[in-house]
Design a protein around this motif. Sequence first.
Motif, short mmCIF file in Angstrom:
data_model
loop_
_atom_site.label_atom_id
_atom_site.label_comp_id
_atom_site.label_asym_id
_atom_site.label_seq_id
_atom_site.Cartn_x
_atom_site.Cartn_y
_atom_site.Cartn_z
N ALA A 1 15.97 6.27 9.82
CA ALA A 1 16.59 5.78 11.05
C ALA A 1 17.85 5.00 10.70
CB ALA A 1 15.62 4.89 11.81
N VAL A 2 18.93 5.28 11.40
CA VAL A 2 20.24 4.72 11.10
C VAL A 2 20.65 3.73 12.18
CG1 VAL A 2 22.70 5.26 10.81
CG2 VAL A 2 20.96 6.77 9.83
N GLY A 3 21.28 2.64 11.76
CA GLY A 3 21.98 1.79 12.71
C GLY A 3 21.29 0.50 13.06
N THR A 4 22.12 -0.50 13.35
CA THR A 4 21.72 -1.81 13.86
C THR A 4 22.37 -2.01 15.21
OG1 THR A 4 21.45 -2.80 11.66
CG2 THR A 4 21.93 -4.31 13.47
N ASP A 5 21.62 -2.57 16.14
CA ASP A 5 22.20 -2.97 17.43
C ASP A 5 23.02 -4.23 17.18
OD1 ASP A 5 22.80 -3.96 19.95
OD2 ASP A 5 20.80 -3.63 20.76
N LEU A 6 24.33 -4.11 17.22
CA LEU A 6 25.19 -5.25 16.89
C LEU A 6 24.92 -6.44 17.79
CD1 LEU A 6 28.60 -3.49 16.13
CD2 LEU A 6 26.74 -4.06 14.56
N ASN A 7 24.59 -6.19 19.04
CA ASN A 7 24.38 -7.31 19.96
C ASN A 7 22.96 -7.87 19.91
OD1 ASN A 7 25.73 -9.09 21.68
ND2 ASN A 7 24.95 -8.08 23.51
N ARG A 8 22.26 -7.60 18.83
CA ARG A 8 21.01 -8.31 18.49
C ARG A 8 21.09 -8.87 17.07
NH1 ARG A 8 21.08 -6.98 23.02
NH2 ARG A 8 19.40 -6.17 24.34
N ASN A 9 22.27 -8.84 16.45
CA ASN A 9 22.42 -9.16 15.04
C ASN A 9 23.15 -10.48 14.78
OD1 ASN A 9 24.22 -8.09 12.19
ND2 ASN A 9 21.98 -8.17 12.23
N TRP A 10 23.55 -11.20 15.84
CA TRP A 10 24.28 -12.44 15.66
C TRP A 10 23.34 -13.56 15.21
CZ3 TRP A 10 29.61 -12.31 16.38
CH2 TRP A 10 30.09 -11.09 16.87
N GLU A 11 23.89 -14.55 14.53
CA GLU A 11 23.06 -15.49 13.78
C GLU A 11 22.30 -16.50 14.63
OE1 GLU A 11 24.33 -16.72 9.66
OE2 GLU A 11 26.30 -16.17 10.47
N TYR A 12 22.73 -16.79 15.81
CA TYR A 12 22.06 -17.82 16.60
C TYR A 12 20.77 -17.27 17.20
CZ TYR A 12 21.40 -21.67 19.88
OH TYR A 12 20.88 -22.73 20.57
N GLU A 13 19.65 -17.91 16.89
CA GLU A 13 18.32 -17.53 17.41
C GLU A 13 18.04 -16.04 17.16
OE1 GLU A 13 16.15 -19.58 18.24
OE2 GLU A 13 17.24 -21.41 18.74
N TRP A 14 18.48 -15.55 16.00
CA TRP A 14 18.27 -14.15 15.65
C TRP A 14 16.76 -13.87 15.54
CZ3 TRP A 14 15.95 -12.15 11.19
CH2 TRP A 14 16.08 -10.75 11.00
N GLY A 15 16.30 -12.85 16.25
CA GLY A 15 14.91 -12.42 16.15
C GLY A 15 13.88 -13.44 16.56
N CYS A 16 14.29 -14.43 17.36
CA CYS A 16 13.41 -15.57 17.60
C CYS A 16 12.32 -15.30 18.62
CB CYS A 16 14.22 -16.77 18.08
SG CYS A 16 14.87 -16.60 19.78
N CYS A 17 12.59 -14.44 19.63
CA CYS A 17 11.85 -14.63 20.87
C CYS A 17 11.39 -13.34 21.54
CB CYS A 17 12.71 -15.42 21.85
SG CYS A 17 13.34 -16.96 21.15
N GLY A 18 11.23 -12.28 20.77
CA GLY A 18 10.81 -11.02 21.37
C GLY A 18 11.90 -10.30 22.12
N GLY A 19 13.16 -10.70 21.89
CA GLY A 19 14.27 -10.10 22.62
C GLY A 19 15.03 -9.06 21.84
N SER A 20 14.41 -8.50 20.79
CA SER A 20 15.03 -7.44 19.99
C SER A 20 13.90 -6.71 19.27
CB SER A 20 16.02 -8.04 18.98
OG SER A 20 15.38 -8.98 18.13
N SER A 21 14.25 -5.60 18.63
CA SER A 21 13.26 -4.79 17.93
C SER A 21 13.33 -5.01 16.43
CB SER A 21 13.47 -3.31 18.24
OG SER A 21 12.62 -2.50 17.46
#
Length: 441
Positions: free
Chosen positions: A251-271
């Motif tokens: 699988a290729v690629g990162t969703d850029l608008n889930r990759n920023w450093e503030y509260e990254w991956g914190c809260c169930g708002g990304s995969s």
Amino acid sequence: MRPRPRGVRTTVLAAALTLALAAPFAARAQDPPAGAADTGERPHQYEVSGLATPAARTALAATGASVDEVHGRTAVVTADRRQLALLRTLGHPVTRLPDPPGAAAAAPGATGFPAGYTKYHTYAQAMSAIDALVARYPSLLTKTVIGKSHEGRDLIALKLSGNAARDKTGPEVLFTAHQHAREHLTVEMALYLLTEFTGKYGTDPRITELLDSREIWVIPDLNPDGGAYDIASGAFRNWRKNRQPNAGSTAVGTDLNRNWEYEWGCCGGSSGSPSGETYRGPAAASSPEVRAVENFVRSRVVGGKQQITAAIDFHTYGELVLWPFGFTNDPTGPGMTRDDHDAFAAVGRKMAASNGYTPEQSSELYLTDGSIDDWLWGDQKIFAYTFEMYPSSSGAGGFYPKDTVIPRETARNREAVLQLLENADCMYRSIGKEGTYCTTR
């Protein structure tokens, strides 16, 4: 994109339920191992109905699908086969929607935008148009390469000012575009701003005053690799992410608008799944595109003070004006006072009144984490907005409106952009508290 508001705000209980739902999905959403065949299957849009609660809508995102729009009890999502299987386990009716006209099989040897979309700019065409503007208006417009994409394309920042060679003491405003590959109308929005401000400086009093008193930064293409891939076959691939490989997966690629450093991956708002449409990457700012823009924004800290005061990140679609936070349903959240929130909302609502979009806090119906707006405000205290541009629904063109709408839908945001620029010296003027916050600027 983000959903249109059609219900009550997600509650803390709903967020907790979302996290609970996300755990089994993440465990079951297995990616193909490295070396396995990559089918190259395009993701498709599906309509999911019977969504009675905010928790039900948020659970869609927990599958790794992207939620593209919400209308009442119905949502439109983008999903591949793995995510579709998880969507069906939720028990809601799921119907595949027609692909956009440009997604049909291309003629042999075809590349670039398909028929009906050829007035959109490819990356090379956009760079050529920008270079021509820089050459024509050297005193108003300068270009800086701020980094490279994963595939080595230049990431550029354009500076607009009445005397672009000199740093001003006035506020700076940032406009960014094209984090998501299939959102090509946003590149046209950036080109419109560059053309409008250079071409009307000296004749339009409002534009002239703004360029004489502010510095405007435009980053016209954050995801050139994904954009090129989306149209490389001569037919749209419905591609969202960048083109960065993921270790251990085909699988290729990162969703850029889930990759920023503030509260990254914190809260169930990304995969956390590399195959997810909203995959956040293996670490915060792991994508070269996000790192380049973060470093550029940090470079605008002069004498310990961030010079950029306001920003808009352009997306499609949904016709929305959004403000932070996305990672929490709290209308203020950590580091945001009631006055901060009220200023965000007042300016956002006024901009929305000018372009006919719907204004709301980003987390109004479901959570996102690691987004640019949350980082710009949470880390840099920049009043940052997202504009979801035309159209309002998939039925009106979705991510791929025909090129005939470009002039109308870019000009539609002219007044909102001017309003933000005029407010940039003191966003708190919008709530009558200029004397409290802005006397020393």
